[in-house]
Design an enzyme around this catalytic site. Structure first.
Site, PDB file in Angstrom:
ATOM      1  N   GLU A 190      -3.966 -10.533   7.820  1.00  0.00           N
ATOM      2  CA  GLU A 190      -2.803 -10.247   8.684  1.00  0.00           C
ATOM      3  C   GLU A 190      -2.924 -11.493   9.767  1.00  0.00           C
ATOM      4  O   GLU A 190      -3.591 -11.727  10.480  1.00  0.00           O
ATOM      5  CB  GLU A 190      -3.064  -8.983   9.178  1.00  0.00           C
ATOM      6  CG  GLU A 190      -1.645  -8.353   9.849  1.00  0.00           C
ATOM      7  CD  GLU A 190      -0.738  -8.001   8.551  1.00  0.00           C
ATOM      8  OE1 GLU A 190      -1.031  -7.994   7.474  1.00  0.00           O
ATOM      9  OE2 GLU A 190       0.244  -7.025   8.749  1.00  0.00           O
ATOM     10  N   ARG A 231       3.311 -13.730   2.156  1.00  0.00           N
ATOM     11  CA  ARG A 231       3.405 -12.707   0.766  1.00  0.00           C
ATOM     12  C   ARG A 231       4.625 -13.000   0.008  1.00  0.00           C
ATOM     13  O   ARG A 231       4.629 -13.095  -1.095  1.00  0.00           O
ATOM     14  CB  ARG A 231       3.313 -11.454   1.243  1.00  0.00           C
ATOM     15  CG  ARG A 231       3.247 -10.562   0.255  1.00  0.00           C
ATOM     16  CD  ARG A 231       2.856  -9.009   0.657  1.00  0.00           C
ATOM     17  NE  ARG A 231       4.109  -8.105   0.701  1.00  0.00           N
ATOM     18  CZ  ARG A 231       4.183  -7.064   1.043  1.00  0.00           C
ATOM     19  NH1 ARG A 231       2.806  -6.393   0.835  1.00  0.00           N
ATOM     20  NH2 ARG A 231       5.283  -6.205   1.340  1.00  0.00           N
ATOM     21  N   LYS A 281      -4.878  -0.811  10.447  1.00  0.00           N
ATOM     22  CA  LYS A 281      -3.704  -1.376   9.864  1.00  0.00           C
ATOM     23  C   LYS A 281      -2.971  -2.502  10.761  1.00  0.00           C
ATOM     24  O   LYS A 281      -2.087  -1.866  11.827  1.00  0.00           O
ATOM     25  CB  LYS A 281      -2.828  -0.674   9.156  1.00  0.00           C
ATOM     26  CG  LYS A 281      -1.825  -1.349   8.460  1.00  0.00           C
ATOM     27  CD  LYS A 281      -0.965  -0.137   7.233  1.00  0.00           C
ATOM     28  CE  LYS A 281      -0.049  -0.861   6.137  1.00  0.00           C
ATOM     29  NZ  LYS A 281       1.148  -1.650   6.954  1.00  0.00           N
ATOM     30  N   LYS A 324      -0.595   6.229   8.079  1.00  0.00           N
ATOM     31  CA  LYS A 324       0.100   5.777   9.257  1.00  0.00           C
ATOM     32  C   LYS A 324       0.130   6.533  10.423  1.00  0.00           C
ATOM     33  O   LYS A 324      -0.062   7.739  10.420  1.00  0.00           O
ATOM     34  CB  LYS A 324       1.732   5.574   8.862  1.00  0.00           C
ATOM     35  CG  LYS A 324       1.807   4.760   7.479  1.00  0.00           C
ATOM     36  CD  LYS A 324       1.656   3.366   7.875  1.00  0.00           C
ATOM     37  CE  LYS A 324       3.504   2.713   8.241  1.00  0.00           C
ATOM     38  NZ  LYS A 324       4.294   2.242   7.625  1.00  0.00           N
ATOM     39  N   LEU A 348       0.773  -1.289  -0.084  1.00  0.00           N
ATOM     40  CA  LEU A 348       0.110  -0.083  -0.018  1.00  0.00           C
ATOM     41  C   LEU A 348       0.845   1.170   0.148  1.00  0.00           C
ATOM     42  O   LEU A 348       1.848   1.290   0.596  1.00  0.00           O
ATOM     43  CB  LEU A 348      -0.932  -0.053   1.274  1.00  0.00           C
ATOM     44  CG  LEU A 348      -2.010  -0.991   1.103  1.00  0.00           C
ATOM     45  CD1 LEU A 348      -2.488  -1.074   2.754  1.00  0.00           C
ATOM     46  CD2 LEU A 348      -2.979  -0.771   0.361  1.00  0.00           C
ATOM     47  N   GLU A 399     -10.475   0.221   7.895  1.00  0.00           N
ATOM     48  CA  GLU A 399      -9.847  -0.659   8.724  1.00  0.00           C
ATOM     49  C   GLU A 399      -8.703  -0.582   9.461  1.00  0.00           C
ATOM     50  O   GLU A 399      -7.946   0.302   9.084  1.00  0.00           O
ATOM     51  CB  GLU A 399      -9.688  -1.965   7.750  1.00  0.00           C
ATOM     52  CG  GLU A 399     -10.785  -2.527   6.908  1.00  0.00           C
ATOM     53  CD  GLU A 399     -10.050  -3.199   5.730  1.00  0.00           C
ATOM     54  OE1 GLU A 399      -9.241  -4.064   5.924  1.00  0.00           O
ATOM     55  OE2 GLU A 399     -10.712  -3.035   4.813  1.00  0.00           O
ATOM     56  N   CYS A 442      21.830  -2.314  46.930  1.00  0.00           N
ATOM     57  CA  CYS A 442      22.684  -1.508  47.684  1.00  0.00           C
ATOM     58  C   CYS A 442      22.132  -1.796  49.231  1.00  0.00           C
ATOM     59  O   CYS A 442      20.941  -1.953  49.586  1.00  0.00           O
ATOM     60  CB  CYS A 442      22.414   0.007  47.707  1.00  0.00           C
ATOM     61  SG  CYS A 442      22.616   0.968  48.918  1.00  0.00           S
ATOM     62  N   CYS A 465      24.670   6.275  48.383  1.00  0.00           N
ATOM     63  CA  CYS A 465      25.494   6.639  49.739  1.00  0.00           C
ATOM     64  C   CYS A 465      26.680   5.757  49.807  1.00  0.00           C
ATOM     65  O   CYS A 465      27.381   5.772  50.812  1.00  0.00           O
ATOM     66  CB  CYS A 465      24.355   5.657  50.514  1.00  0.00           C
ATOM     67  SG  CYS A 465      24.248   3.994  50.439  1.00  0.00           S
TER      68      CYS A 465
HETATM   69  S1  IVH Z   1      -4.795  -4.102   2.241  1.00  0.00           S
HETATM   70  C1  IVH Z   1      -4.116  -4.180  -2.012  1.00  0.00           C
HETATM   71  N1  IVH Z   1      -5.538  -4.140   4.693  1.00  0.00           N
HETATM   72  O1  IVH Z   1      -0.132  -4.032   5.173  1.00  0.00           O
HETATM   73  C2  IVH Z   1      -4.271  -4.233  -0.368  1.00  0.00           C
HETATM   74  N2  IVH Z   1      -3.394  -4.515   4.403  1.00  0.00           N
HETATM   75  O2  IVH Z   1       1.333  -2.263   3.269  1.00  0.00           O
HETATM   76  C3  IVH Z   1      -3.051  -5.104   0.000  1.00  0.00           C
HETATM   77  N3  IVH Z   1      -1.945  -4.631   6.530  1.00  0.00           N
HETATM   78  O3  IVH Z   1       0.938  -6.410   2.992  1.00  0.00           O
HETATM   79  C4  IVH Z   1      -3.373  -4.807   1.752  1.00  0.00           C
HETATM   80  N4  IVH Z   1      -3.754  -4.314   7.754  1.00  0.00           N
HETATM   81  O4  IVH Z   1       0.203  -6.972   5.460  1.00  0.00           O
HETATM   82  C5  IVH Z   1      -4.550  -4.236   4.001  1.00  0.00           C
HETATM   83  N5  IVH Z   1      -6.612  -3.864   6.872  1.00  0.00           N
HETATM   84  C6  IVH Z   1      -5.445  -4.177   5.929  1.00  0.00           C
HETATM   85  C7  IVH Z   1      -3.893  -4.141   6.529  1.00  0.00           C
HETATM   86  C8  IVH Z   1      -3.024  -4.365   5.633  1.00  0.00           C
HETATM   87  C9  IVH Z   1      -2.425  -4.618   7.764  1.00  0.00           C
HETATM   88  C10 IVH Z   1      -0.736  -4.999   6.004  1.00  0.00           C
HETATM   89  C11 IVH Z   1      -0.469  -6.101   4.872  1.00  0.00           C
HETATM   90  C12 IVH Z   1       0.159  -5.639   3.648  1.00  0.00           C
HETATM   91  C13 IVH Z   1       0.692  -4.350   4.206  1.00  0.00           C
HETATM   92  C14 IVH Z   1       0.468  -3.285   3.134  1.00  0.00           C
END
Ligand code: IVH
Length: 790
Positions: free
Chosen positions: A184, A147, A126, A324, A85, A124, A448, A421
């Protein structure tokens, strides 16, 4: 701006560094720098490449994601690549993303007054773990893969099957014949803490953070290890599909949920950038209280037709972005290590750091816990270290970046004398008491020996003594306590009660009124409850709960002072170690003097009185014999002895022939028993303990009441949350009546947890460890099945 030559050199350097980090992160699961630092290097490379496009090569880390498969696992080709992403860090990045989406879809842009069309996004968290793909054919889990580099991953089918919330079979009906679920794998914060504690105890490797722990646990060649780790799965999308699915992202996730797939509870729909930002802020506020770590939130265009229209750019979808949060880990330099002296004299190494911002807060100190931790980290002064700050906990040094170690580093050395001390600093000993023997080993803490003669310990002791949950003396903050000690006005907690107006007034922060108020507060503290007073004394390992147990069960300071360690172990939740701490605290002449002075200077304990029945519950002579820890005498042997001889003295007096007549007591056990009681000091001590137990109101119950043969014998239960249909005491009695032990905390040895409404950490721990959990209704049903009236 660097010229082309300098740019080429820097690019080469960044690429080789990033390649090495990629390898450590993706293949070895042992990253040596925090993600935030990796991101910075990556962005620097990307910026240089944008500026000098002629220098871009296909093997640059910017041209691919992830890394090679770990060779020990089989390879899996991803039919649909697993993408990464793009990132947004600032609000504006997210607004730009939303603008690009609208432009890509030819939707009208908003004018100055808002307006325009709001795109719908799924929101959602992350999760900070690692991406996996789960392949279901005809509803059955047939393959799990990492992956890897996005097109080829590793076959971890055996390992994913051990994750408890990954369905091995889909529920219901209507799922596509081929369905690849993506999500994940992660570890909750409590799971991570429990795992590290276990690892530490077993002398194994600990993990720097939950993400590393999840990665290291999942990619184990021995899947039994994976099975023993608290891993969880959360689904966030799909890969290849043969069959029908709903036409929106959220629709798909809900369908998956219906088929038994875990999805995030925080999944929400937002319209337009403003609602996305509101989601980002609201999750950000709750970040610390979530059960797992997240490093941001992910926004995805909800409409799948829109997603197709937008498509991809390089290896990133144009329809999704990760927004982020500030990183929890950063790099900095360890400038020095200083040693702090705590209330119990523990000399603790503290890292002095080059100030660095971690998740919005400037950090310049971090704890190193103890010298074992220093050795475990292998940290030296001058090193570059990874600092982590999560939640309210004190920042920690989690790792050394060995690649960046300068040549002039210095080792961290424990001082021989106390930095405050000057008293001797000695290493604590760990005493292990088992089967009548004491074995000593070196502890991880240095102390001590100066005690209250050490200003640092004295200050901490007084700060604790006056604190709200102890003697509750208002108006004495840390600064004032420091002054009182530094001015020589107070050399023990008892001296607080001799302070005079003239001694205090004029000290910093003390005018006439505040001095009067302080003296009044000291006077008002003279009538504490016994529990508060015991807690205030600051006995090592005695917190508020243990203080309450001591007060409630023994009901007088005199009895608490005299109680033998073995007697204390009869109290709820008091183990042998704590019992020894309590006993030796009161044996100490200096502590005795301070207590006498306190009483002489007007402390009146409020609730001393009769012994409480809790203490007298369910004790048998057999249990007592077992507690004496005589080699080769276990519970069953002790029971036989108790039944045959009926009293401690009877057992002490039993001769060899008598003993040999005890059914099922073998020769070795009989000999060991004789040898034990032939030593007069052992017999004497056993008699003393028994006499004290009797004096404190405990009398042996009939042996027939022993648990052996009862349906729940050998089981350990935990009650937590509020029970609505019966009191906890009643529930406890019922369980004990069936032979179960009722404990206060959950561990791997717990058989079952009964959780009422409001259950918190104990319930979480039980789930973590896979311990069976019953609600109150199910508990009653179980009790009824054993014929216990409810
Ligand atoms: S979507 C095309 N959704 O973040 C979309 N990724 O930087 C692919 N991750 O490899 C990922 N929570 O390991 C998606 N709610 C979420 C996520 C998520 C964590 C991680 C995942 C991915 C990485 C992408």
């Amino acid at each position: 701006m660097p010229d082309a030559q300098a740019a080429a050199e820097r690019i080469a350097q960044l690429r080789s560094e990033l390649d090495a980090h990629n390898y450590r992160y993706h293949v070895l699961d042992e990253p040596s720098i925090p993600d935030a630092e990796y991101d910075r290097l990556f962005h620097e490379l990307k910026a240089l490449e944008t500026e000098h496009p002629q220098l871009v090569t296909p093997d640059s880390p910017t041209q691919r994601v992830g890394s090679l498969a770990l060779s020990a696992f089989g390879e899996v080709k991803h039919e649909v690549p697993m993408l990464s992403l793009g990132n947004a860090f600032e609000e504006d990045d997210l607004r730009d993303f939303d603008r690009r989406v609208r432009e890509g879809l030819d939707l009208p842009a908003g004018d100055l007054f808002g307006g325009g069309v709001d795109v719908e996004y799924s929101c959602e968290p992350k999760l900070d773990g690692l991406a996996v793909s789960l392949l279901y054919r005809d509803g059955l889990l047939v393959r799990g893969a990492t992956r890897g580099d996005g097109s080829t991953g590793e076959d971890i089918s055996v390992n994913v099957r051990t994750i408890r919330n990954v369905p091995l079979k889909l529920q219901g009906s209507g799922w596509p014949a081929v369905l690849e679920v993506r999500g994940e794998v992660f570890m909750s914060k409590t799971g991570f803490d429990a795992l590290n504690a276990r690892q530490l105890e077993a002398g194994g490797k600990t993990f720097a953070n939950p993400r590393n722990a999840a990665a290291g646990s999942l990619r184990q060649l021995d899947s039994k290890i994976t099975a023993s780790r608290p891993l969880e799965f959360c689904c966030y999308g799909v890969g290849q599909v043969q069959g029908e699915l709903p036409d929106s992202h959220i629709g798909i996730l809900e369908a998956l949920k219906g088929w038994g797939m875990p999805i995030s509870r925080e999944l929400k729909l937002a319209k337009g950038a403003d609602e996305c930002l509101a989601y980002y802020r609201s999750i950000g506020e709750r970040r610390e209280s979530l059960a797992y770590e997240i490093d941001g939130v992910v926004f995805k265009v909800n409409n799948l037709a829109y997603q197709r229209e937008l498509g991809f750019r390089a290896r990133e979808p144009r329809w999704a972005i990760a927004h982020k949060f500030p990183a929890l880990e950063e790099l900095t330099e360890l400038l020095d290590v200083e040693f702090q002296v705590g209330r119990t004299g523990a000399v603790t190494p503290v890292a002095r750091l080059k100030p660095v911002k971690v998740a919005g807060v400037t950090v310049s100190n971090a704890t190193l816990h103890n010298m074992d931790e220093v050795a475990r980290l292998g940290v030296m002064i001058g090193d570059t270290v990874i600092i982590r700050r999560a939640g309210d906990v004190i920042p920690q040094v989690v790792q050394v970046v060995l690649e960046r170690r300068p040549s002039d580093v210095r080792p961290v050395q424990i001082p021989e004398s106390c930095p405050v001390c000057g008293s001797h600093v000695e290493r604590t000993q760990l005493v292990k008491r088992s089967k009548g023997k004491e074995t000593f080993s070196e502890g991880s803490v240095y102390r001590c020996v100066g005690r209250l003669a050490c200003a640092a310990q004295l200050k901490q002791a007084i700060i604790h003594f006056v604190s709200r949950r102890a003697m509750d003396i208002e108006g004495l903050g840390e600064k004032s306590v420091e002054q009182l000690v530094d001015e020589g006005l107070v050399a023990s907690p008892a001296d607080l009660y001799t302070l005079q107006f003239e001694q205090i007034v004029g000290l910093e922060g003390f005018a006439e009124l505040s001095t009067k108020n302080l003296l009044a507060a000291i006077a008002d503290s003279r009538k504490p409850s016994l529990a508060r007073f015991i807690y205030a004394l600051g006995i090592p390992d005695v917190g508020e709960e243990t203080a309450k147990v001591l007060a409630r069960s023994l009901a007088s300071l005199e009895r608490v002072k005299r109680a033998l360690p073995e007697v204390l172990t009869y109290l709820p939740d008091v183990g042998l170690e704590v019992a020894h701490e309590i006993h030796s605290f009161f044996e100490d002449a200096h502590n005795r003097t301070v207590i006498e002075q306190l009483l002489a200077r007007g402390i009146e304990l409020q609730d001393e009185g009769e012994l409480h029945a809790e203490f007298a519950a369910c004790a048998t002579l057999a249990g007592f014999i077992d507690k004496l820890n005589i080699p080769f005498i276990a519970v069953t042997g002790a029971e036989k002895l108790a039944v045959k001889f009926g009293s401690l003295q009877g057992i002490i007096d039993a001769d060899w022939l008598d003993l040999r007549q005890v059914e099922r007591l073998n020769e070795k056990a009989a000999r060991s028993l004789r040898e034990f009681f032939d030593k007069p000091e052992n017999a004497e001590r056993a008699r003393r303990i028994e006499a004290q137990l009797h004096e404190f109101g405990m009398h042996w119950q009939s042996e027939k009441k022993t648990v052996e043969g009862l349906p729940l014998a050998g089981q350990t239960w935990v009650l937590t949350g509020s029970l609505e249909l019966m009191s906890r005491d009643v529930a406890k009695d019922k369980l004990e009546g069936l032979g179960a032990k009722v404990a206060g905390s959950v561990s791997a040895k717990t058989t079952c947890v009964v959780a009422g409404p409001g259950a918190g950490s104990k319930l979480a721990k039980a789930n973590e460890l896979g311990v069976q959990v019953l609600d109150e209704q199910a508990f009653l049903t179980a009790m009824a099945a054993y014929g216990v009236a409810t």
